[in-house]
Every structure is written in C-alpha cells, then in structure tokens.
Design an enzyme around this catalytic site. Structure first.
Site, PDB file in Angstrom:
ATOM      1  N   HIS A   1       0.842  -1.206   0.000  1.00 55.68           N
ATOM      2  CA  HIS A   1       0.000   0.000   0.000  1.00 55.68           C
ATOM      3  C   HIS A   1       0.878   1.258   0.000  1.00 55.68           C
ATOM      4  O   HIS A   1       0.572   2.235   0.672  1.00 55.68           O
ATOM      5  CB  HIS A   1      -0.932   0.007   1.225  1.00 55.68           C
ATOM      6  CG  HIS A   1      -1.939  -1.093   1.223  1.00 55.68           C
ATOM      7  ND1 HIS A   1      -3.229  -0.924   0.773  1.00 55.68           N
ATOM      8  CD2 HIS A   1      -1.844  -2.396   1.600  1.00 55.68           C
ATOM      9  CE1 HIS A   1      -3.888  -2.061   0.896  1.00 55.68           C
ATOM     10  NE2 HIS A   1      -3.062  -2.984   1.380  1.00 55.68           N
TER      11      HIS A   1
ATOM     12  N   ASP B   1       0.900  -5.072   5.596  1.00 58.01           N
ATOM     13  CA  ASP B   1       0.059  -6.183   5.163  1.00 58.01           C
ATOM     14  C   ASP B   1       0.066  -6.296   3.644  1.00 58.01           C
ATOM     15  O   ASP B   1       0.507  -5.404   2.926  1.00 58.01           O
ATOM     16  CB  ASP B   1      -1.373  -6.029   5.681  1.00 58.01           C
ATOM     17  CG  ASP B   1      -2.089  -4.837   5.086  1.00 58.01           C
ATOM     18  OD1 ASP B   1      -1.433  -3.799   4.911  1.00 58.01           O
ATOM     19  OD2 ASP B   1      -3.297  -4.925   4.823  1.00 58.01           O
ATOM     20  N   GLU B   2      -0.417  -7.434   3.163  1.00 57.46           N
ATOM     21  CA  GLU B   2      -0.630  -7.697   1.742  1.00 57.46           C
ATOM     22  C   GLU B   2       0.635  -7.444   0.906  1.00 57.46           C
ATOM     23  O   GLU B   2       0.632  -6.681  -0.049  1.00 57.46           O
ATOM     24  CB  GLU B   2      -1.816  -6.870   1.229  1.00 57.46           C
ATOM     25  CG  GLU B   2      -3.127  -7.234   1.926  1.00 57.46           C
ATOM     26  CD  GLU B   2      -4.328  -6.509   1.368  1.00 57.46           C
ATOM     27  OE1 GLU B   2      -5.318  -7.180   1.051  1.00 57.46           O
ATOM     28  OE2 GLU B   2      -4.280  -5.265   1.261  1.00 57.46           O
ATOM     29  N   TYR B   3       1.703  -8.151   1.293  1.00 56.10           N
ATOM     30  CA  TYR B   3       2.967  -8.035   0.562  1.00 56.10           C
ATOM     31  C   TYR B   3       3.172  -9.278  -0.311  1.00 56.10           C
ATOM     32  O   TYR B   3       2.473 -10.290  -0.175  1.00 56.10           O
ATOM     33  CB  TYR B   3       4.124  -7.854   1.549  1.00 56.10           C
ATOM     34  CG  TYR B   3       5.415  -7.422   0.894  1.00 56.10           C
ATOM     35  CD1 TYR B   3       5.500  -6.206   0.243  1.00 56.10           C
ATOM     36  CD2 TYR B   3       6.535  -8.260   0.903  1.00 56.10           C
ATOM     37  CE1 TYR B   3       6.678  -5.802  -0.374  1.00 56.10           C
ATOM     38  CE2 TYR B   3       7.720  -7.868   0.300  1.00 56.10           C
ATOM     39  CZ  TYR B   3       7.777  -6.641  -0.340  1.00 56.10           C
ATOM     40  OH  TYR B   3       8.942  -6.248  -0.960  1.00 56.10           O
TER      41      TYR B   3
ATOM     42  N   TRP C   1      -7.130  -9.397  10.755  1.00 56.10           N
ATOM     43  CA  TRP C   1      -8.253  -8.880   9.991  1.00 56.10           C
ATOM     44  C   TRP C   1      -8.903  -9.912   9.087  1.00 56.10           C
ATOM     45  O   TRP C   1     -10.074  -9.775   8.735  1.00 56.10           O
ATOM     46  CB  TRP C   1      -7.823  -7.657   9.175  1.00 56.10           C
ATOM     47  CG  TRP C   1      -6.863  -7.943   8.063  1.00 56.10           C
ATOM     48  CD1 TRP C   1      -5.517  -8.137   8.167  1.00 56.10           C
ATOM     49  CD2 TRP C   1      -7.176  -8.062   6.671  1.00 56.10           C
ATOM     50  NE1 TRP C   1      -4.967  -8.368   6.931  1.00 56.10           N
ATOM     51  CE2 TRP C   1      -5.961  -8.314   5.987  1.00 56.10           C
ATOM     52  CE3 TRP C   1      -8.354  -7.950   5.933  1.00 56.10           C
ATOM     53  CZ2 TRP C   1      -5.901  -8.486   4.603  1.00 56.10           C
ATOM     54  CZ3 TRP C   1      -8.298  -8.108   4.558  1.00 56.10           C
ATOM     55  CH2 TRP C   1      -7.074  -8.377   3.904  1.00 56.10           C
TER      56      TRP C   1
END
EC number: 3.2.1.52
Length: 725
Positions: free
Chosen positions: A289, A341-343, A393
């Site tokens: 992000h 997150d989300e790597y 999450w």
C-alpha cells in the site's frame, strides 16, 4: 474514616461536585441502559431515591493530587485529574445549561456547607483489572448516596470514565439512582480505525470524531495515514501521505500540501483526544500500500506492482527508516502501526526481516513497540518477532488463535464483524452489520459478538476471554474508492452506530452478567448519540419549531435581515456581493430547504457553508446544472439541465443520511449520485445544507427557508404559510 484520607500511603485525590439529591419514596430505582453497560450496580439497601442536578454546582479538585496523571495505558501524554475535571465541567454545563459550575482546587477533607457532595478520588485500593487479570487505571467506583456521590478511581482516566457514566445516566433519566457502581474495562484496546490515506479529512473532523467516540469510553483511534487506491495499471493513481514533513529531503512525499497535517495540527489533535481519554495510534503503511512512496521514489517499486516497495533494493529500508525517524517525535503513544500487510509472498523472508528490523529501529529510536496487520508469509526459516502485536483482519492472512497460542499479542479486527467500506463494496457493508454483532457471534448458536470471537463458524477456534494475549478490538472504516466516493461527514454516518457497539463489548464482555443487550442499546442510542458533548457532527441547529430559519425579500441595503422563523438567527445583507451572511453554518439531516432566486445564466454559488457549498455549475457540454462541492470536489446533477430566465427559480433540497434530492419549480430534478471508480455503479451522496452565506453575484435571492425533517416539496408555498409546519 473519610474516603479522602490517605490510607497506607495510597496516592489519590478527590474531585468534588455539589448538587442536589432528592430522596424519593418507594422502591429503589434501576440504572438506565448505559452505553457501555457497567459491570456492577448495587442499589442502596433500605434506601430509595435519586440524585438530581441543582442549578448551582461546585466542583472541587483535591489539591493533594490535582496534577496526578496516573495512567498505565498507551498514551504518553496522560492528562491530569484537574484537566479531566475541566473537561467534565464543560460537558456538564453544555448538557445541562441550567447549571452553573464553579471549579476550584481545595481541601476535600473539610467540605464547605452545601446540600450534597460528589467526590472523585484516585486510589490504589480500587482493585480494577482487565478480563485477563492485569491491573488497569481505567477502573472506578461510583457511589451515589442521599447526600453525596463519590467516584473513586484507579487512575485519572478511570475518574473521567466515571464522569461519562454519571452524565449518561443523567441524560437518559434526568436523575441517577442511589447505589454503587463498580466498573472497569475487560480489554485495554477498544477502538476504531479510519482510512485517512485515501480520503481527506479536516483535522477538526478527526478531533470531533474522537470526542464523539470518547462518550462511549473508546480508548484508541487508529489513524491510517498513508495509502493509495487500486492503480489498475495507472502508476499515477490517487495516493497520499497525510503528515507534512519538516525535513526538506522528504518533501517529495507530500506534493499536495493542502491535504496534509502539520506537526502543530497533529500535536493538537493528539492532545485534544488525550484530554478525552483517547490515544491516537498512527499508522504509516509500508512495504505494501506504498504507491505514495514509489511515486516519489520510483526506483524503490517492485517491478510487478508499483504499490509494493522492493525490499531487496539497497535504499528501500533506509528510506522507510528516514520517514519514521522524521515522524516518531510527533507520536505520543507507546505503540505505533507500520501496517505491513498484503505483501508479495515470494519475498517472505525479506518481509519478515524488514518487520523485525523496523521493530528494532523504532524501539531504539523512541522506545515504542509496533503493531502490524496480520500477514501470513510462507517462510520456513524466518518469522515475525513475538514482541510485535498482530492486528488480525482476515483468516486468509493469519490464524489469530494460533498466533495467540504461539505467544503473540493480538488485536481483533476480524473483517466479517468489524470491516466497513465507504459507499460500496462487493465484500463488506457500509455500516457494521448490527444483526451479526448482536445475534451472530456463532452461525449455529447466535449470541453477541465481543473481542474474543474471531471465528463465528467454529467456537473452539476462539481464545478465552481471559487470555492475556488478547488485547481487544478495533473496527475499521476503509475508503477503497478514494476521495470522490464520499464526503468527510459521511464517514461519521457510517461509523456512529458501530463505534458504541464495539466500545461496549470491549468494555464488558458479552458473557458478563450485566452485559448490554440489543434492546437496551436501541432504547438508549438515539438519545446518547444526540447528546454526545463537545462536538456537533450531526450539524444540529436548535429550533423552537420545525421551521429552523427563514429570510424573505426585500432585504435592506445594510443592517439586519430578520429571521422570520422565530429562532432569532438574524442575517446581515452584504450589498457589495448581494449575499446574506447568517450566524449559522450547516444543517444536518434530516432537512428540507427552500430557495427562491433569480439567476443570470452563469455558474455561481447559491449557498455556502463550512462543510459544503451548493450552486449552479457547467457540465462538460456547457449546459448548466446544479451541483454540490465538498473538499474541492464538485458533484454535478448530471442528468439535469437548468433552465433560467428573468423569472424566479424555486429550488427545494431534501437531505437524509441516505442521500440528497433536488426539486426545481415543483418537479423532481434528480438525486445526487457518484460513480464508483468511474464505472456504471452509482451510489447516493448525502450532503448537509450550507447556510453560512446565501446568494452571490450571479443570483438574486428572494427567499430562503429551512425545516427540520422531510416535507413535501410541492407544499412549500411561502415562508409565512410554512411557519406552522
């Protein structure tokens, strides 16, 4: 012995309020449905009656500990008891205007003669603990007697929460029953998160949102300060970093300075929230992000995805450290979030090493710990340090119970309960699903959700309420569709009912004997929401009747223009601009606004206020239409063409939290809609009514009237005829 006497060296102090208590005959009274509910209330044995405020209240802070800042939470700027008392005084006078409060510091051992006394003390003998048995300074006892009320707390914030309980009870019932409340939170983390990276929010809005949340004993406001919309192949897609660096070497992070917060603004924001018991948890997102960073430094981007920083590039981690080094001194909390997150899973070891290195760096630079979003990186050789708190999450990214069993501290932000996406989403609601929160903790047995529930399909996959690694819960509001999809006030409409529910179950677990029920919440919420002191996010305007304000021509060339509603909101006519200047700002929902004016065929503003403006605008084809503007973004009534001439045009606006409609000369002209991500999916826009300045150089206002509520546009014939609505 007096409760204000020092016992075994226990440091505490007393805060005294004088008011009046009425002893009433009959049975003992019950507490109204407070939000959150209290852990325990015991009615006085053999006594009945209730405490009621008098017109003259004396508020005394004991001089021994007026400057006490006892607090074992996350804040680094804990207010003093005196500061909390000053906030209490302001709220008391705001909620009950008939009261006059005198605040002083004095000796609570020698009380002056007065009908009744409220004493608040900080004492080690208040053995307040969380559900896991750890000590908390947020606990308090509230004792209501026929001639006195005493709040004895384990810390200054606990005393403040006691004042919230007292004020809520008085708001709901007009009195407080005689008895004793014993209360403390089950979890330290009771919070909400707002995505500030993909939507601009004025700092005043964030302050007010913090104030609102405090009314329900929220402890944390997680501010997501950097992010980007999905680029969809566009490397220049909307991406923002909201803090304005003072180091010129970082200036490339913030090319849009008008959409950033200065250090002074952010410091003031944190101090304001701390004064109401809320700690700001800042999040600066990386290495995912992170398009705002790679737009500044393209060489740091992963070639397959520009929103990801390539951690194998030598300058990648030093750049992220430089950003944190700049802003760490701004943050007045013991814990911050680096996002993370989300790597890319192919760089799992690089990711884990990065997170650990950042944890060490931030700890060495500032003494702070970090939290990250749950991310399951497929590595058999490295892992994230157990000194790092994981904010769960989604089960696709981590297993929260396994993390807890492995020794990680975990915060519950499980998306099936606590995620919302502003305006539209195929996966998440736009407000928290209240039915699921109150009835869907388990798909088979139902029940009320609370922070220990991660898995609603398998109860055995949830930890014990008393597990010391379960730190609490944070609901999250995301702006996936960027700044055009909503106004800043629409975030409040999305959050305002969810915040008190998440706060309530974080304060008192659903298994507690006095837990809040859905029926009790529904009974109390509307009145408590409307009464939350220190803010006006609903943009309410006091009115003696349904008609809020009304002005009618002819207007004097100078001097006062009388308000014909009877509310006294007289305006001033500015002959130079041909506009009315009122003492009002914006009117929130629900509302009906009537405007009669002649137009000259040019774009121009008809109504403006501190939040939004409304007027005539040009479409791409050059035709005129009507439009609202919010945060410098203009929203056209796209499918409507405005006709104009020498005659008077009558425009009626109706607004609710679900949308805004326009009627022109008695005919429905349309509803304000916004395209989501430039697609053919349209969602309604809910605008408030701007009332600060009426008219301008391209219009001549003949009449304006505003009513509370939604009224038939065809029935609004004139100000004088409509005064009785």
């Amino acid at each position: 012995m007096s409760p204000c006497k020092v016992i075994k060296q226990a440091a505490y102090c007393c805060l005294i309020i004088f008011a009046s208590v009425f002893a009433l005959p009959g049975a003992a009274l019950n507490l109204p449905p407070l939000v959150p509910a209290v852990h325990s209330f015991t009615a006085n044995s053999g006594a009945s009656g209730a405490f009621r405020l008098s017109n003259d209240i004396r508020l005394i802070v004991d001089g021994h500990d007026a400057q006490s800042t006892r607090d074992n939470g996350l804040t680094l700027i804990p207010p003093t008891l005196l500061s909390f008392a000053q906030t209490f005084k302001t709220d008391l006078e705001t909620l009950f205007p008939h009261t006059s409060v005198t605040l002083s510091i004095g000796d609570t051992q020698a009380l002056p003669v007065h009908p009744t006394v409220i004493a608040i003390s900080l004492s080690d003998r208040v053995n307040a603990t969380h559900a896991d048995g750890t000590t908390t300074t947020e606990g308090y006892e509230l004792q209501v007697l026929p001639t006195s009320i005493r709040i004895t707390a384990s810390g200054s914030k606990g005393a403040f929460w006691g004042t919230r309980t007292l004020l809520q009870g008085l708001v709901l019932a007009g009195e407080f029953p005689l008895g004793t409340v014993v209360d403390q939170p089950d979890w330290q983390t009771r919070g909400f998160m707002l995505d500030v990276g993909r939507q601009w929010y004025p700092i005043t809005f964030l302050r007010d949102l913090c104030t609102y949340a405090s009314w329900f004993k929220v402890s944390e406001f997680h501010v997501h300060l950097s992010d980007n919309v999905s680029p969809r192949g566009n490397p220049n897609a909307y991406a923002r970093f909201r803090l304005r660096p003072e180091d010129s070497a970082l200036a490339g992070l913030t090319p849009h300075l008008n959409e950033t917060y200065s250090r002074a603004e952010f410091e003031d924001f944190q101090t304001h929230c701390a004064a109401r018991g809320v700690t700001i948890i800042p999040e600066l997102e990386s290495p995912g992000h992170a398009l705002v960073i790679t737009q500044w430094r393209p060489e740091l981007a992963l070639s397959s995805d520009p929103t990801l920083i390539n951690l194998t590039v030598p300058d990648a981690i030093p750049t992220i450290k430089a950003i944190w080094k700049e802003f760490l001194p701004w943050f007045h909390t013991k814990q911050v979030s680096i996002g993370a997150d989300e790597y890319n899973s192919s760089l799992a070891d690089d990711y884990n090493n990065f997170v650990n290195e950042m944890s060490d760096f931030i700890g060495q630079e500032s003494g702070k710990t970090i939290r990250i979003w749950g991310t399951r990186e497929p590595s058999n050789t490295t892992s994230v340090s157990k000194n790092i708190t994981i904010q769960h999450w989604d089960f696709g990214d981590d297993d929260p119970f396994e993390l807890i069993r492995s020794g990680y501290d975990v915060i519950n932000s499980e998306d099936s309960f606590q995620y919302i996406v502003m305006k539209q989403s195929g996966s998440f609601p736009q407000q928290l699903n209240q039915t699921r929160l109150w009835e869907g903790a388990n798909v088979d047995t139902g029940g009320i959700w609370d922070p220990h529930v991660f898995d609603r399909g398998n109860a055995s996959n949830n930890p014990r309420i008393s597990d010391p690694h379960l730190k609490g819960a944070i609901m999250a509001a995301w702006n996936d569709h960027g700044p055009t999809a909503s106004t800043f006030l629409e975030a409040f409409y999305a959050l305002k009912e969810g915040i008190p529910v998440v706060a309530s179950v974080g304060w008192l677990a659903a298994s507690g004997p006095n837990h809040l029920t859905h029926a009790q919440f529904l009974e109390a919420f509307a009145q408590l929401e409307a009464s939350a002191p220190g803010q006006n996010l609903d943009r309410r305007i006091p009115s003696k009747s349904a008609m809020v304000v009304a002005y009618a021509a002819p207007f004097p060339k100078s001097g006062i223009v009388p308000d014909r509603s009877g509310n006294g909101y007289d305006a001033h006519f500015d002959s130079a601009t041909g506009s009315l200047h009122t003492p009002l700002g914006s009117k929130g929902h629900n509302y009906t606004l009537l405007l009669r004016a002649t137009l000259d065929g040019s774009p121009g503003t008809l109504l403006s206020g501190p939040d939004e403006s409304f007027g005539v605008a040009s479409r791409a084809d050059g035709a005129l239409t009507l439009a609202f503007t919010s945060s410098d973004i203009t929203y056209l009534l796209s499918n409507y063409t405005l006709s104009w001439g020498s005659g008077t045009v009558e425009i009626v606006l109706t607004g609710t939290q679900d949308g805004t409609s326009v009627f022109v000369d008695g005919t429905h002209a349309g509803d304000f809609l916004v395209s989501i991500d430039g697609t053919n999916v349209f969602e309604p826009m809910a605008f408030v009514a701007p009332l600060q300045i009426i008219g301008g150089e391209h219009s001549e206002v003949k009449e304006l009237a505003m009513w509370d509520g939604i009224h038939d546009a065809n029935g609004l014939s004139s100000v004088e005829e409509m005064r009785g609505i």
